[in-house]
Scaffold this motif. Structure first.
Motif, PDB file in Angstrom:
ATOM      1  N   LEU A  51       0.757  -1.040  -0.013  1.00  0.00           N
ATOM      2  CA  LEU A  51      -0.018   0.114  -0.199  1.00  0.00           C
ATOM      3  C   LEU A  51       0.922   1.290   0.010  1.00  0.00           C
ATOM      4  CD1 LEU A  51      -3.074   0.795   0.114  1.00  0.00           C
ATOM      5  CD2 LEU A  51      -2.826   0.748   2.514  1.00  0.00           C
ATOM      6  N   ARG A  52       0.526   2.039  -0.919  1.00  0.00           N
ATOM      7  CA  ARG A  52       1.449   3.620  -1.193  1.00  0.00           C
ATOM      8  C   ARG A  52       0.466   4.588  -1.610  1.00  0.00           C
ATOM      9  NH1 ARG A  52       4.102   0.012   0.818  1.00  0.00           N
ATOM     10  NH2 ARG A  52       6.273  -0.428   0.292  1.00  0.00           N
ATOM     11  N   PRO A  53       0.928   5.883  -1.170  1.00  0.00           N
ATOM     12  CA  PRO A  53       0.147   6.660  -1.814  1.00  0.00           C
ATOM     13  C   PRO A  53       0.315   7.020  -3.094  1.00  0.00           C
ATOM     14  CG  PRO A  53       1.460   7.571   0.148  1.00  0.00           C
ATOM     15  CD  PRO A  53       1.776   6.281  -0.198  1.00  0.00           C
ATOM     16  N   GLY A  54      -0.956   7.370  -4.056  1.00  0.00           N
ATOM     17  CA  GLY A  54      -0.650   7.434  -5.523  1.00  0.00           C
ATOM     18  C   GLY A  54      -1.367   6.169  -6.180  1.00  0.00           C
ATOM     19  N   GLN A  55      -1.798   5.393  -5.409  1.00  0.00           N
ATOM     20  CA  GLN A  55      -2.530   4.209  -5.926  1.00  0.00           C
ATOM     21  C   GLN A  55      -4.097   4.641  -6.030  1.00  0.00           C
ATOM     22  OE1 GLN A  55      -1.410   1.289  -2.857  1.00  0.00           O
ATOM     23  NE2 GLN A  55      -0.616  -0.060  -4.526  1.00  0.00           N
ATOM     24  N   VAL A 113      -7.709   8.580  -6.232  1.00  0.00           N
ATOM     25  CA  VAL A 113      -6.389   8.272  -5.942  1.00  0.00           C
ATOM     26  C   VAL A 113      -6.235   8.432  -4.509  1.00  0.00           C
ATOM     27  CG1 VAL A 113      -3.887   8.773  -6.298  1.00  0.00           C
ATOM     28  CG2 VAL A 113      -5.448   8.915  -8.047  1.00  0.00           C
ATOM     29  N   LEU A 114      -5.621   7.470  -3.809  1.00  0.00           N
ATOM     30  CA  LEU A 114      -4.934   7.628  -2.324  1.00  0.00           C
ATOM     31  C   LEU A 114      -3.969   8.676  -2.156  1.00  0.00           C
ATOM     32  CD1 LEU A 114      -5.340   6.636   0.650  1.00  0.00           C
ATOM     33  CD2 LEU A 114      -3.832   4.703  -0.069  1.00  0.00           C
ATOM     34  N   ARG A 115      -4.075   9.791  -1.362  1.00  0.00           N
ATOM     35  CA  ARG A 115      -3.009  10.569  -0.964  1.00  0.00           C
ATOM     36  C   ARG A 115      -2.472  10.525   0.242  1.00  0.00           C
ATOM     37  NH1 ARG A 115      -6.760  15.745  -1.408  1.00  0.00           N
ATOM     38  NH2 ARG A 115      -7.779  14.245   0.382  1.00  0.00           N
ATOM     39  N   HIS A 116      -1.347  11.324   0.450  1.00  0.00           N
ATOM     40  CA  HIS A 116      -0.501  11.226   1.525  1.00  0.00           C
ATOM     41  C   HIS A 116      -1.488  11.479   2.738  1.00  0.00           C
ATOM     42  CE1 HIS A 116       2.294  12.557   4.589  1.00  0.00           C
ATOM     43  NE2 HIS A 116       3.039  11.478   4.083  1.00  0.00           N
ATOM     44  N   GLU A 117      -2.107  12.523   2.585  1.00  0.00           N
ATOM     45  CA  GLU A 117      -2.876  13.173   3.492  1.00  0.00           C
ATOM     46  C   GLU A 117      -4.227  12.529   3.893  1.00  0.00           C
ATOM     47  OE1 GLU A 117      -3.354  15.932  -0.083  1.00  0.00           O
ATOM     48  OE2 GLU A 117      -1.811  14.580   0.687  1.00  0.00           O
ATOM     49  N   ASP A 118      -4.667  11.590   3.263  1.00  0.00           N
ATOM     50  CA  ASP A 118      -6.001  10.673   3.443  1.00  0.00           C
ATOM     51  C   ASP A 118      -5.876   9.897   4.865  1.00  0.00           C
ATOM     52  OD1 ASP A 118      -7.389  11.887   1.343  1.00  0.00           O
ATOM     53  OD2 ASP A 118      -6.661  10.310  -0.012  1.00  0.00           O
ATOM     54  N   VAL A 119      -7.016   9.658   5.280  1.00  0.00           N
ATOM     55  CA  VAL A 119      -7.452   8.912   6.121  1.00  0.00           C
ATOM     56  C   VAL A 119      -8.442   7.784   5.655  1.00  0.00           C
ATOM     57  CG1 VAL A 119      -8.152   8.346   8.415  1.00  0.00           C
ATOM     58  CG2 VAL A 119      -7.270  10.350   8.045  1.00  0.00           C
ATOM     59  N   MET A 120      -7.748   6.424   5.516  1.00  0.00           N
ATOM     60  CA  MET A 120      -8.386   5.486   4.984  1.00  0.00           C
ATOM     61  C   MET A 120      -8.891   4.406   5.762  1.00  0.00           C
ATOM     62  SD  MET A 120      -7.715   3.330   1.369  1.00  0.00           S
ATOM     63  CE  MET A 120      -6.313   2.651   2.029  1.00  0.00           C
ATOM     64  N   LYS A 121     -10.158   4.039   5.766  1.00  0.00           N
ATOM     65  CA  LYS A 121     -10.450   2.775   6.640  1.00  0.00           C
ATOM     66  C   LYS A 121     -10.597   1.676   5.623  1.00  0.00           C
ATOM     67  CE  LYS A 121     -12.825   6.078   7.226  1.00  0.00           C
ATOM     68  NZ  LYS A 121     -12.489   7.436   7.021  1.00  0.00           N
ATOM     69  N   PHE A 141      -0.778   8.086   6.387  1.00  0.00           N
ATOM     70  CA  PHE A 141       0.757   8.207   6.017  1.00  0.00           C
ATOM     71  C   PHE A 141       1.329   9.544   6.936  1.00  0.00           C
ATOM     72  CE2 PHE A 141      -1.369   6.207   2.539  1.00  0.00           C
ATOM     73  CZ  PHE A 141      -0.866   5.073   2.281  1.00  0.00           C
ATOM     74  N   ASP A 142       0.429  10.288   7.431  1.00  0.00           N
ATOM     75  CA  ASP A 142       0.974  11.379   8.261  1.00  0.00           C
ATOM     76  C   ASP A 142       0.483  11.261   9.740  1.00  0.00           C
ATOM     77  OD1 ASP A 142       0.968  13.940   9.243  1.00  0.00           O
ATOM     78  OD2 ASP A 142       0.162  14.965   7.325  1.00  0.00           O
ATOM     79  N   PRO A 143       1.772  11.437  10.497  1.00  0.00           N
ATOM     80  CA  PRO A 143       1.594  11.068  11.971  1.00  0.00           C
ATOM     81  C   PRO A 143       0.654  12.024  12.723  1.00  0.00           C
ATOM     82  CG  PRO A 143       3.808  12.064  11.341  1.00  0.00           C
ATOM     83  CD  PRO A 143       3.291  11.673  10.108  1.00  0.00           C
ATOM     84  N   ARG A 144       0.138  13.226  11.888  1.00  0.00           N
ATOM     85  CA  ARG A 144      -0.353  14.127  12.700  1.00  0.00           C
ATOM     86  C   ARG A 144      -1.863  13.342  13.286  1.00  0.00           C
ATOM     87  NH1 ARG A 144      -3.373  18.298   9.083  1.00  0.00           N
ATOM     88  NH2 ARG A 144      -3.685  16.842   6.881  1.00  0.00           N
ATOM     89  N   TYR A 145      -2.131  12.427  12.453  1.00  0.00           N
ATOM     90  CA  TYR A 145      -3.493  11.591  12.675  1.00  0.00           C
ATOM     91  C   TYR A 145      -3.386  10.594  13.763  1.00  0.00           C
ATOM     92  CZ  TYR A 145      -4.706  13.653   8.096  1.00  0.00           C
ATOM     93  OH  TYR A 145      -5.012  14.657   7.354  1.00  0.00           O
TER      94      TYR A 145
END
Length: 349
Positions: A51-55, A113-121, A141-145
């Protein structure tokens, strides 16, 4: 007179015999659940390694579903390819983003597209002989979450600890709510209390039906219904930075045939579509991509007809306020006579 032995030790009462028969039947169910849980763990490891951002979200769900088909033997050349209801996908793979909490999977042509800043369940199921493993986690992907995810993860584990035979459902919800609301998350310079999505809940699971009739709340709601021995439950919690209440919004992708006696479709195309649904899913949930994969086309009018007749239930996406973020964690538990088994737990969560 001493007869030298006690003939009473071999005596088995009818009640004991019934209990043993019920226990053997449950043992088969539990073993099916354990098999499904091991497949679930293998599939999520398969996804987590890739799993990676951009997919695209379509690529994400295909990673999950193709792996599930492979590991359950329901892919093109698998042992169970001709009997899809024997084991395989338990329900469509949910990949709900950000303020969307549940019931989103891409339909054909979706290019999200899945982005770096997204929260995905990520919420997917595996079934063996109709016994469904329902388990989910949240990807960021972002530790602020991280505080949001920690709040929901700990709330779910609290629900699991509180669950048990004869436990009232409202008491579980009260404990979950207390833990989740003790967390805060700071995003963009603003601090939010993590709130439970109060109209989402866990549920019991029965063969070939993901929702068996009992709901496990994630807030105190006064429901005095008790958990019972031998039941299977999905303990899931949803936390949000929004208002804590979800509504239906967006294009529908999830569907399931209703159980029980149903009216007959009046359209010939709807009858044909229902035969496809019965043969491949029964009362298991499915999505439009699965119909596409089976070669069905131009079916939306017939599908909407089945929904309007009450034969099929639609499950549109469930969203909080736009701009908010939602997270989910979920495990399936089995209530044995003397213990509970968190059957879907793995090294990841």
């Amino acid at each position: 007179m001493d007869y030298g032995q006690d003939f009473n030790v071999a005596r088995v009462t009818d009640a004991e015999r019934r209990y043993e028969e019920r226990d053997r039947a449950r043992a088969e169910e539990w073993n099916d659940m354990r098999k499904g849980a091991e497949i679930h763990r293998r599939v999520r490891r398969h996804l987590q390694n890739r799993l990676r951002p951009g997919q695209t979200l379509t690529e994400v769900v295909e990673l999950v579903e193709n792996a599930t088909r492979k590991f359950t033997g329901t892919d093109e050349h698998g042992r169970f390819a001709a009997t899809p209801k024997a084991q395989g996908i338990g329900f469509p793979t949910g990949v709900s983003l950000n303020h969307c909490a549940a019931h989103f999977t891409p339909n054909a042509g979706d290019t999200t597209v899945l982005r770096h800043e997204d929260v995905m369940k990520v919420d997917f199921g595996v079934q063996v002989n109709g016994h469904i493993i329902d388990s989910a986690w949240t990807v960021t992907f972002d530790p602020r979450y991280d505080p949001l995810l920690e709040a929901v993860r700990e709330a779910t584990y609290t629900g699991i600890r509180e669950a048990g035979i004869d436990v009232r459902l409202t008491d579980i919800g009260e404990a979950i709510q207390e833990v989740m609301e003790s967390y805060e998350v700071t995003l963009g310079g603003q601090t939010y209390q993590v709130r439970p999505c109060r109209n989402l809940c866990g549920h019991n699971i029965v063969p070939y039906q993901i929702h068996g009739g009992k709901s496990v709340p994630i807030v105190k709601n006064g429901d005095e219904t008790k958990m019972e021995e031998g039941e299977h439950f999905a303990i899931e919690t949803f936390g949000t930075t929004g208002r804590g209440y979800v509504v239906q919004s967006g294009e529908c992708s999830h569907y399931a045939k209703n159980p029980g006696a149903l009216p007959a479709p009046t359209l010939s195309r709807a009858k044909a579509l229902l035969r496809t649904i019965d043969a491949n899913f029964g009362t298991l949930p499915w999505c439009r991509r699965y119909l596409d994969r089976l070669g069905e086309d131009k079916y939306m009018f017939a599908l909407n007809h089945l929904v309007k007749q009450g034969i099929v239930q639609d499950y549109p996406p469930l969203v909080d306020v736009e701009g908010s973020y939602t997270a989910q964690f979920e495990h399936t538990i089995l209530l044995h006579p003397h213990k509970k088994e968190v059957v879907s737990k793995g090294d990841d969560y």
